[in-house]
Design a protein around this motif. Structure first.
Motif, mmCIF file in Angstrom:
data_model
loop_
_atom_site.group_PDB
_atom_site.id
_atom_site.type_symbol
_atom_site.label_atom_id
_atom_site.label_comp_id
_atom_site.label_asym_id
_atom_site.label_seq_id
_atom_site.Cartn_x
_atom_site.Cartn_y
_atom_site.Cartn_z
ATOM 1 N N ALA A 82 0.851 -1.190 0.000
ATOM 2 C CA ALA A 82 0.000 0.000 0.000
ATOM 3 C C ALA A 82 0.884 1.236 0.000
ATOM 4 O O ALA A 82 2.012 1.208 0.507
ATOM 5 C CB ALA A 82 -0.919 -0.003 1.216
ATOM 6 N N SER A 83 0.371 2.310 -0.573
ATOM 7 C CA SER A 83 1.136 3.552 -0.583
ATOM 8 C C SER A 83 0.178 4.742 -0.542
ATOM 9 O O SER A 83 -0.963 4.665 -1.013
ATOM 10 C CB SER A 83 2.024 3.630 -1.833
ATOM 11 O OG SER A 83 1.225 3.749 -3.010
ATOM 12 N N THR A 84 0.653 5.800 0.020
ATOM 13 C CA THR A 84 -0.075 7.067 0.007
ATOM 14 C C THR A 84 0.953 8.186 -0.079
ATOM 15 O O THR A 84 2.047 8.072 0.481
ATOM 16 C CB THR A 84 -0.955 7.216 1.271
ATOM 17 O OG1 THR A 84 -1.672 8.437 1.207
ATOM 18 C CG2 THR A 84 -0.106 7.196 2.537
ATOM 19 N N SER A 98 -3.285 14.284 -3.648
ATOM 20 C CA SER A 98 -2.864 13.100 -2.881
ATOM 21 C C SER A 98 -3.330 11.851 -3.618
ATOM 22 O O SER A 98 -4.447 11.820 -4.153
ATOM 23 C CB SER A 98 -3.464 13.127 -1.472
ATOM 24 O OG SER A 98 -2.941 14.202 -0.735
ATOM 25 N N ARG A 99 -2.457 10.812 -3.575
ATOM 26 C CA ARG A 99 -2.786 9.585 -4.307
ATOM 27 C C ARG A 99 -2.595 8.382 -3.372
ATOM 28 O O ARG A 99 -1.600 8.284 -2.650
ATOM 29 C CB ARG A 99 -1.873 9.439 -5.517
ATOM 30 C CG ARG A 99 -2.220 8.244 -6.391
ATOM 31 C CD ARG A 99 -1.336 8.238 -7.613
ATOM 32 N NE ARG A 99 -1.686 7.160 -8.515
ATOM 33 C CZ ARG A 99 -1.096 6.923 -9.679
ATOM 34 N NH1 ARG A 99 -0.125 7.746 -10.083
ATOM 35 N NH2 ARG A 99 -1.466 5.930 -10.433
ATOM 36 N N ASN A 100 -3.535 7.425 -3.397
ATOM 37 C CA ASN A 100 -3.502 6.233 -2.547
ATOM 38 C C ASN A 100 -3.657 4.972 -3.407
ATOM 39 O O ASN A 100 -4.519 4.928 -4.292
ATOM 40 C CB ASN A 100 -4.616 6.265 -1.508
ATOM 41 C CG ASN A 100 -4.529 7.503 -0.630
ATOM 42 O OD1 ASN A 100 -3.580 7.663 0.111
ATOM 43 N ND2 ASN A 100 -5.523 8.396 -0.739
ATOM 44 N N THR A 101 -2.809 3.980 -3.141
ATOM 45 C CA THR A 101 -2.910 2.701 -3.864
ATOM 46 C C THR A 101 -2.773 1.552 -2.877
ATOM 47 O O THR A 101 -2.162 1.694 -1.806
ATOM 48 C CB THR A 101 -1.801 2.565 -4.926
ATOM 49 O OG1 THR A 101 -0.528 2.534 -4.271
ATOM 50 C CG2 THR A 101 -1.842 3.727 -5.902
ATOM 51 N N GLN A 292 -6.655 1.791 -6.660
ATOM 52 C CA GLN A 292 -6.064 3.125 -6.607
ATOM 53 C C GLN A 292 -7.179 4.164 -6.741
ATOM 54 O O GLN A 292 -8.184 3.924 -7.406
ATOM 55 C CB GLN A 292 -5.021 3.310 -7.713
ATOM 56 C CG GLN A 292 -5.561 3.177 -9.129
ATOM 57 C CD GLN A 292 -4.459 3.309 -10.173
ATOM 58 O OE1 GLN A 292 -3.290 3.225 -9.857
ATOM 59 N NE2 GLN A 292 -4.864 3.531 -11.406
#
Length: 668
Positions: A82-84, A98-101, A292
């Motif tokens: 996971a990433s943010t 902001s981007r979240n995956t 995402q």
């Protein structure tokens, strides 16, 4: 099968592992408690705290985790990522956002060219290597502790002998000093005794130094100082195998060091097989799901993606790495095989030396005892003669010193023989069992593997009797000439000592069986034995007991070729009657040491039984051997004719299942 790794160090307080079912106990329970009790204590104490044993123990435990790591290749892998983050750019609709995956993936090995299975086999073999290394270290530690115990007792006695010798010298010194003061003795006598007194004092200091050194070694190995007045240890002679070949057989079947070398070969073979997997394709099942909240352009648009499939990967070329790894693995197998061979010859040498030391010291002890007794008598006789002026002071001092040295040599030989027996047992992998050091909580071999190695010791480690090839027999030649006097009487052919050429047309029958010497294939058939036309013992279906005519040389258990025919006839009878068993019984004359005669009769019976099994193929479970020594004489006296009648080998034949347990355990 591998053992659970959840062990505690408390289970290491004692380390006897019965690796294989024993053919019979070396000691009965009562003898163990009384004779090896102190050695049991020091061995158990040393093993529970010795750093080298603890190191081997933790290496064994570490090998359990290696198996678990190898088995993980069979199980699926599950990963989540996971990433943010905050992103900023100078293009697109939005310049910062902001981007979240997030992604979940699953992998399962379907086929890897058997890499995982062979890796598991390799680590299972490594676990067994560590297991036998642990046992080997425990045997070595028990040996070191036991010998340290015996050495402390030995040098304690030697200190006492040296102090008694010093007291004797002080007594003589005072006597001479008074005589010189009275003008009876010469001043030179006082100088002479002063020198000898200094030597006696030096002997005491030397023995104290030796006692100090062995006590320090005792402290290092066992972890505590020796206690004065401890119980003396006494190993039974029942622990000594009948022959060096039997001792080697026991060693190859029980030596932990030897089995560690065998499992090392298996580990390297498994490693080579795992390297072959590089030449096979890898097939994996894979699945993943990802999410995402923005797309590649940065638009605020949630996306998700899922996939499941089978992935195949097959390497075509990687610079020859796989071939080099495989060739290296094959060479490691060869290295392991030569390490096994080295272990074999080391065991054979060390056991030959230890076994021979036991025999040599056993033969020396009676002579040393006689020397000690004679020296003591001479010492007191010379003192009495000196008092009346028939001996010089030098005679008295020499007799005193010889008495001291003979006592010292005898005492040292007794303890050295005990140490040699311990070394022999350790080489055979039987020391811990003999000392009764064991723990039911510690794993057995059956708990570690369902398929232990079954070895053919004869093909892996050939046996050789070194003592039979050197000049020791020549030294006993004079004794042989004396002991072989019985061969000239009934049932002993005259030509054993002096070849006789019979006159022409003269019937000569040395063993009185009715068959002439020139046609007699069994030249030493005992009197009153029913023979066939070739002069050999005749067997019938109801035969229950037969004396086998084998005149052995003095101090020898070797069956000479000219007497093999009688054993061959017995073997033929057993082959024709597969429901028959035989016990080979050895008997001795009443002349000589009871203990020596018993051991010699055991060796001779064992030699005949061994020939039946190894040369004529009779099953071992049908043959047993037992030495009766002087327990069952035919003639209860000591004479040439009685000795000839009492020195004999008998074959007692029974139906299968009718032998007692004691009989069947005679072959071990």
């Amino acid at each position: 099968m591998a053992i659970s790794k959840h062990f505690t160090s408390k289970k290491l307080s004692a380390l006897l592992i019965f690796m294989f079912a024993a053919n019979g106990s070396l000691f009965d329970a009562q003898a163990e408690q009384t004779s090896v009790m102190p050695l049991h204590y020091v061995a158990d104490k040393a093993i529970s705290s010795n750093p080298e044993v603890q190191q081997a123990w933790h290496a064994f435990k570490a090998s359990m985790y290696g198996i678990d790591a190898a088995r993980s290749g069979y199980l699926p892998t599950v990963d989540v990522s996971a990433s943010t983050g905050y992103e900023k750019r100078n293009y697109g609709i939005e310049s910062d956002y902001s981007r979240n995956t997030a992604e979940l993936s699953l992998g399962q090995m379907l086929y890897d060219g058997f890499r995982t299975s062979n890796t598991v086999k390799r680590f299972e073999s490594i676990q067994l290597i560590r297991y036998f290394e642990l046992l080997d270290q425990a045997e070595k530690t028990a040996l070191a502790a036991s010998i340290a115990y015996l050495d402390v007792q030995k040098f304690t006695e030697l200190v006492e002998l040296a102090e008694n010798n010093l007291k004797e010298h002080e007594s003589v010194y005072q006597q001479i000093e008074q005589s010189v003061g009275a003008g009876v003795a010469r001043a030179a006598d006082l100088e002479q005794i002063s020198g000898r007194l200094s030597l006696a004092q030096s002997n005491v200091m030397t023995e104290y130094a030796n006692l100090h050194d062995v006590s320090a070694r005792y402290l290092r190995i066992i972890g505590e100082l020796p206690v004065q007045g401890t119980v003396k240890a006494q190993l039974s002679d029942d622990a000594i195998p009948i022959s060096i070949n039997q001792a080697l057989d026991i060693a190859y079947k029980n030596s932990p060091n030897f089995y560690a070398s065998l499992y090392n070969i298996e580990a390297q073979k498994a490693n080579a097989d795992s390297q072959k997997s590089a030449f096979q394709p890898n097939v994996d099942l894979s699945a993943r799901y990802g999410f995402q909240d923005r797309d590649e352009l940065g638009l605020n648009e949630s996306r998700s993606e899922a996939r499941i499939g089978i992935d195949v990967r097959y390497n075509l070329y990687n610079g020859g790495l796989d071939s080099a790894n495989l060739d290296q693995a094959y060479q490691e197998v060869n290295v392991a095989k030569y390490q096994r061979d080295q272990t074999c010859v080391d065991i054979r040498q060390n056991l030959q030396v230890a076994y021979n030391n036991v025999q040599v010291l056993q033969n020396k002890i009676p002579s040393l005892a006689k020397h000690k007794e004679s020296s003591s008598k001479v010492k007191y006789a010379y003192k009495d003669q000196f008092d009346i002026g028939q001996r010089t002071l030098l005679d008295v001092l020499d007799a005193e010193n010889e008495s001291f040295q003979s006592n010292r040599a005898y005492t040292a030989a007794l303890y050295d023989r005990q140490s040699a027996i311990l070394s022999m047992l350790a080489e055979m992998g039987k020391l811990l069992e003999t000392l009764n050091v064991k723990s039911d909580k510690f794993p057995l071999l059956s708990e570690l593997t369902d398929d232990p190695i079954a070895l053919n010791a004869d093909s892996i480690c050939p046996k050789f009797d070194v003592a039979a090839t050197i000049g020791r027999q020549a030294f006993l030649q004079k004794k042989k000439q004396q002991d072989n006097a019985y061969m000239t009487v009934t049932a002993m052919p005259n030509y054993l000592t002096i070849p006789v050429t019979p006159p022409a047309n003269t019937f000569v029958d040395d063993d009185n069986d009715g068959i002439a010497n020139e046609t007699d294939e069994c030249p030493s058939t005992p009197a009153f034995t029913e023979v066939d036309e070739k002069g050999c013992t005749k067997y019938r279906s109801n035969t229950s007991s037969v004396e086998i005519g084998i005149p052995f040389l003095a101090d020898s258990s070797v069956v000479r070729p000219e007497y093999m025919q009688e054993i061959a006839r017995l073997a033929d009878f057993l082959k024709q009657h597969p429901n028959k068993n035989v016990e080979i019984q050895g008997h001795a004359s009443l002349e000589g040491s009871v203990q020596y005669n018993r051991k010699l009769s055991e060796k001779r019976a064992f030699s005949v039984a061994e020939i039946l099994i190894q040369q004529y193929g009779i099953s071992p479970n049908r043959v047993s051997s037992l030495g009766y020594g002087v327990d069952q004489p035919r003639i209860n006296e000591i004479s040439v004719r009685a000795n000839a009648a009492n020195r004999r080998i008998e074959a007692v034949i029974t139906e299968s299942g009718s032998q007692s347990t004691a009989m069947q355990s005679g072959w071990s």
